[in-house]
Design a protein around this motif. Sequence first.
Motif, PDB file in Angstrom:
ATOM      1  N   UNK A 112      71.319  15.777 -75.799  1.00 28.49           N
ATOM      2  CA  UNK A 112      70.486  16.218 -77.148  1.00 28.49           C
ATOM      3  C   UNK A 112      69.075  15.887 -76.947  1.00 28.49           C
ATOM      4  N   UNK A 113      68.584  14.919 -76.232  1.00 26.89           N
ATOM      5  CA  UNK A 113      67.073  14.455 -76.196  1.00 26.89           C
ATOM      6  C   UNK A 113      66.348  15.531 -75.558  1.00 26.89           C
ATOM      7  N   UNK A 114      66.902  16.016 -74.367  1.00 29.02           N
ATOM      8  CA  UNK A 114      66.271  17.199 -73.740  1.00 29.02           C
ATOM      9  C   UNK A 114      66.325  18.657 -74.528  1.00 29.02           C
ATOM     10  N   UNK A 115      67.398  18.656 -75.210  1.00 30.28           N
ATOM     11  CA  UNK A 115      67.486  19.669 -75.943  1.00 30.28           C
ATOM     12  C   UNK A 115      66.445  19.946 -76.926  1.00 30.28           C
ATOM     13  N   UNK A 116      66.384  18.646 -77.566  1.00 31.81           N
ATOM     14  CA  UNK A 116      65.313  18.496 -78.793  1.00 31.81           C
ATOM     15  C   UNK A 116      63.841  18.809 -78.095  1.00 31.81           C
ATOM     16  N   UNK A 117      63.558  18.124 -76.785  1.00 30.42           N
ATOM     17  CA  UNK A 117      62.321  18.476 -76.292  1.00 30.42           C
ATOM     18  C   UNK A 117      62.171  19.894 -75.950  1.00 30.42           C
ATOM     19  N   UNK A 179      60.935  12.201 -83.983  1.00 29.46           N
ATOM     20  CA  UNK A 179      59.830  11.200 -83.081  1.00 29.46           C
ATOM     21  C   UNK A 179      58.963  12.199 -82.622  1.00 29.46           C
ATOM     22  N   UNK A 180      59.376  13.035 -81.912  1.00 26.90           N
ATOM     23  CA  UNK A 180      58.419  14.077 -81.481  1.00 26.90           C
ATOM     24  C   UNK A 180      57.207  14.619 -82.520  1.00 26.90           C
ATOM     25  N   UNK A 181      57.945  15.099 -83.772  1.00 22.72           N
ATOM     26  CA  UNK A 181      56.894  15.555 -84.580  1.00 22.72           C
ATOM     27  C   UNK A 181      56.133  14.533 -85.113  1.00 22.72           C
ATOM     28  N   UNK A 182      56.277  13.424 -85.427  1.00 22.75           N
ATOM     29  CA  UNK A 182      55.287  12.168 -85.726  1.00 22.75           C
ATOM     30  C   UNK A 182      54.308  11.945 -84.793  1.00 22.75           C
ATOM     31  N   UNK A 183      54.683  12.098 -83.423  1.00 22.73           N
ATOM     32  CA  UNK A 183      53.850  11.659 -82.249  1.00 22.73           C
ATOM     33  C   UNK A 183      52.831  13.109 -82.347  1.00 22.73           C
ATOM     34  N   UNK A 184      53.269  14.083 -82.705  1.00 23.68           N
ATOM     35  CA  UNK A 184      52.528  15.165 -82.710  1.00 23.68           C
ATOM     36  C   UNK A 184      51.409  15.105 -83.766  1.00 23.68           C
ATOM     37  N   UNK A 185      51.826  14.644 -85.021  1.00 23.19           N
ATOM     38  CA  UNK A 185      50.849  14.428 -86.020  1.00 23.19           C
ATOM     39  C   UNK A 185      50.046  13.411 -85.852  1.00 23.19           C
ATOM     40  N   UNK A 186      50.473  12.253 -85.282  1.00 22.68           N
ATOM     41  CA  UNK A 186      49.548  11.375 -85.174  1.00 22.68           C
ATOM     42  C   UNK A 186      48.568  11.291 -84.070  1.00 22.68           C
ATOM     43  N   UNK A 187      48.984  12.219 -82.918  1.00 23.11           N
ATOM     44  CA  UNK A 187      47.860  12.348 -81.806  1.00 23.11           C
ATOM     45  C   UNK A 187      46.917  13.552 -82.088  1.00 23.11           C
ATOM     46  N   UNK A 188      47.654  14.723 -82.651  1.00 24.03           N
ATOM     47  CA  UNK A 188      46.766  16.042 -82.437  1.00 24.03           C
ATOM     48  C   UNK A 188      46.202  16.459 -83.968  1.00 24.03           C
ATOM     49  N   UNK A 189      46.795  15.714 -85.009  1.00 23.51           N
ATOM     50  CA  UNK A 189      46.567  16.284 -86.231  1.00 23.51           C
ATOM     51  C   UNK A 189      45.687  15.020 -87.043  1.00 23.51           C
ATOM     52  N   UNK A 190      44.842  14.217 -86.319  1.00 25.18           N
ATOM     53  CA  UNK A 190      44.107  13.092 -86.785  1.00 25.18           C
ATOM     54  C   UNK A 190      42.635  13.433 -86.909  1.00 25.18           C
ATOM     55  N   UNK A 191      42.010  13.364 -88.103  1.00 29.40           N
ATOM     56  CA  UNK A 191      40.700  13.451 -88.198  1.00 29.40           C
ATOM     57  C   UNK A 191      39.864  12.515 -88.758  1.00 29.40           C
ATOM     58  N   UNK A 192      38.516  12.319 -88.507  1.00 31.05           N
ATOM     59  CA  UNK A 192      37.523  11.237 -89.056  1.00 31.05           C
ATOM     60  C   UNK A 192      38.115   9.956 -88.492  1.00 31.05           C
ATOM     61  N   UNK A 193      38.269   9.650 -87.339  1.00 31.50           N
ATOM     62  CA  UNK A 193      39.051   8.592 -86.753  1.00 31.50           C
ATOM     63  C   UNK A 193      38.000   7.265 -87.228  1.00 31.50           C
ATOM     64  N   UNK A 194      38.639   6.051 -87.651  1.00 30.89           N
ATOM     65  CA  UNK A 194      37.982   5.043 -87.818  1.00 30.89           C
ATOM     66  C   UNK A 194      38.640   3.783 -87.161  1.00 30.89           C
ATOM     67  N   UNK A 195      38.080   3.413 -86.157  1.00 31.02           N
ATOM     68  CA  UNK A 195      38.727   2.160 -85.030  1.00 31.02           C
ATOM     69  C   UNK A 195      38.767   1.154 -85.987  1.00 31.02           C
ATOM     70  N   UNK A 196      37.882   0.676 -86.953  1.00 34.13           N
ATOM     71  CA  UNK A 196      37.902  -0.511 -87.651  1.00 34.13           C
ATOM     72  C   UNK A 196      39.140  -0.618 -88.493  1.00 34.13           C
ATOM     73  N   UNK A 197      39.445   0.650 -89.345  1.00 33.80           N
ATOM     74  CA  UNK A 197      40.523   0.922 -90.212  1.00 33.80           C
ATOM     75  C   UNK A 197      41.944   0.632 -89.391  1.00 33.80           C
ATOM     76  N   UNK A 198      41.758   1.317 -88.221  1.00 30.27           N
ATOM     77  CA  UNK A 198      43.073   1.317 -87.452  1.00 30.27           C
ATOM     78  C   UNK A 198      43.570  -0.213 -86.844  1.00 30.27           C
ATOM     79  N   UNK A 199      42.354  -0.839 -86.736  1.00 32.30           N
ATOM     80  CA  UNK A 199      42.750  -2.327 -86.021  1.00 32.30           C
ATOM     81  C   UNK A 199      43.083  -3.072 -87.288  1.00 32.30           C
ATOM     82  N   UNK A 200      42.545  -3.016 -88.464  1.00 35.11           N
ATOM     83  CA  UNK A 200      43.144  -3.638 -89.546  1.00 35.11           C
ATOM     84  C   UNK A 200      44.529  -3.440 -90.026  1.00 35.11           C
TER      85      UNK A 200
END
Length: 635
Positions: A112-117, A179-200
């Motif tokens: 099922x993991x490879x089927x999902x991929x 899991x794959x959808x969340x990774x796509x959202x986090x990596x490819x659909x992120x705008x106006x990145x703030x390193x300080x806020x992420x570190x917090x």
Amino acid sequence: MADGTAPERTLVERATPAGLRAYLSTESGSTSILLAATVAGLLWANSPWRDTYATFWDTELSVRLGPHALGLDLKHLVNDGLMALFFFVIGLEISREVQVGQLRDRRLVAVPALAALGGMLVPALLYALVNHGGAGVNGWGIPMASDTAFVLGLLAVLGTRCPEPLRAFLLTLSVVDDIGAILVVAVFYTEDFSLTALLIALALIGLIVASRWLRLWRTPAYVLLGLGVWGAMLESGVHPTLAGILLGALVTVYAPSDQRFLEAGELVRRLQRDPSPELAERTTRSVRDTVSVNERLQLRLHPWTSDVIVPIFALANAGVRLDGPTLRMAATSPITWGIVLALPLGKFLGVALGTWLPLRLNWGVLPGSLVWGQVLGGAAVSGIGFTVALFITELAFGDAPDLQAQAKIGILAGSLLAAAAGWLIFRLAWNRGEVCAPPGAMPADEEGFVPEPIPPVTADDHAHGPAAAPVTLVEYGDYECPYCGEAYRTLKALCDRYGDRIRLVWRHFPLHEVHPRAIAAAIVAEEAAQHGRFWEMHDTLFHNQLALTDGDLVRYARDLGIDDPWRHITENRRRIDADRASGERSGVHGTPTFFVNGRLYEGRNDLASLSAAVQAALDGAATADDRCATDGRAP
């Protein structure tokens, strides 16, 4: 309730008729609410009051503290706030499956993991090909994720045409898909990145981990830290729903243990003898702790997310104008056609190919004896993409209402086509095709493999029950296999039911490729057998399946008076390998595998099915005895 009183119900539950409550608690009931909210959003956006739709969801809410303010309009409050709770529940489900569920068994999860991929990559590539170089190329993530609620709702309507193993396969697929959808959202659909806020945010997550490690269980503190993580993620530019996934994955989860049950039972009996407020509170806490916090939260939050939050999300996001100009634009839009092709066709091809390839290469197995008609039906309905597809649409085309409308029309049309295709396949071919299995597991007439009869039971076997019992049930099992753990409890009940009429025999079949502690556990069991304590160790290992480290095994052995469980390791390993080799020659491919009076048992491993097989063997033995008596021969 134990005292015969009904459990206390909320005001909403008391106001809802019992029949409606029962329907809403089912998968088809939740799907009906989601479908109703979707239709309501469409009707509202196309009604004479269409202008109020956008006006309402654009209403801003803000919280101010001096010069600082946090403001979101209603639509973003739903998408960024309430949906974080939805993804929190997904995080809970993923954590549970990884630690105590099906995702623990790598051989079962491989297919099922490879089927999902495949079901994510092929639709994304198909969409990208249609939209290459166009304005809608950023929407490639839209057709990647299936909508679990709609898929399970349709499967519930299909009933017996969708067997339970297929549902388990699609559930595991959906977890990996999420899991794959969340990774796509986090990596490819992120705008106006703030390193300080992420570190917090990461620092607050570190505080939560530290609090767990120090065993500081204070719910308000965790709630405040969780809100802090969400707010920091919101400010960082990383979509705040990722905070929901991370927080859900951090919630404690464990399998129920006999020790917790015994402690809770003892406290209940003490409370009955000598009730007191202090003992009542301690008993309540002990009974509650028999089930992990993860599962308790799922029980409380799942109705809210499935029956309230996701329908509100659909109401806020599904409203698209279906007037003449919009439909004409969609009819020629590569965005619409990309999604219409990617959801029903891309998902179908991706899931089907992702299932066939690992089975062909013998990388894993499917649960049960699924045939290709059922798997292809499941591949088709997995093309129903709605909740996450709308979610990514808002992120991909946030500043382009026309592109959003074209994508939403494509999502609706593609999901309807996928549902229709799945329905048609299940109606026409749900029981057709070959059994989906690795080449090594194919029937003898297709692969030339002829299973040998299992070796007869001898005095060297680990047998429980009288040798003269009319039914002998041989199990090839693995001490780390969760399904063997379930079967262990079933066999206990089977022995209670049939007593001296059944004899159980255990033979080792450790799947060391999947369960790294299985061989060590089997070695310790064999050492216990040399001290006449095999069945005591057998019970101990199954009562502690999640604790099979070398230190754990040494402790279990010493509790039984065995100083060195590794003393005869070479001899014991030879015995274990011989058991597995005999099983392989007899056609055993996974665990648990049962033989009833020497015949391979191919049914379900629940008590009712195994009891039916034992009873049939008993009836057959009685008939044979009658024939022998009639012929004047000894039975």
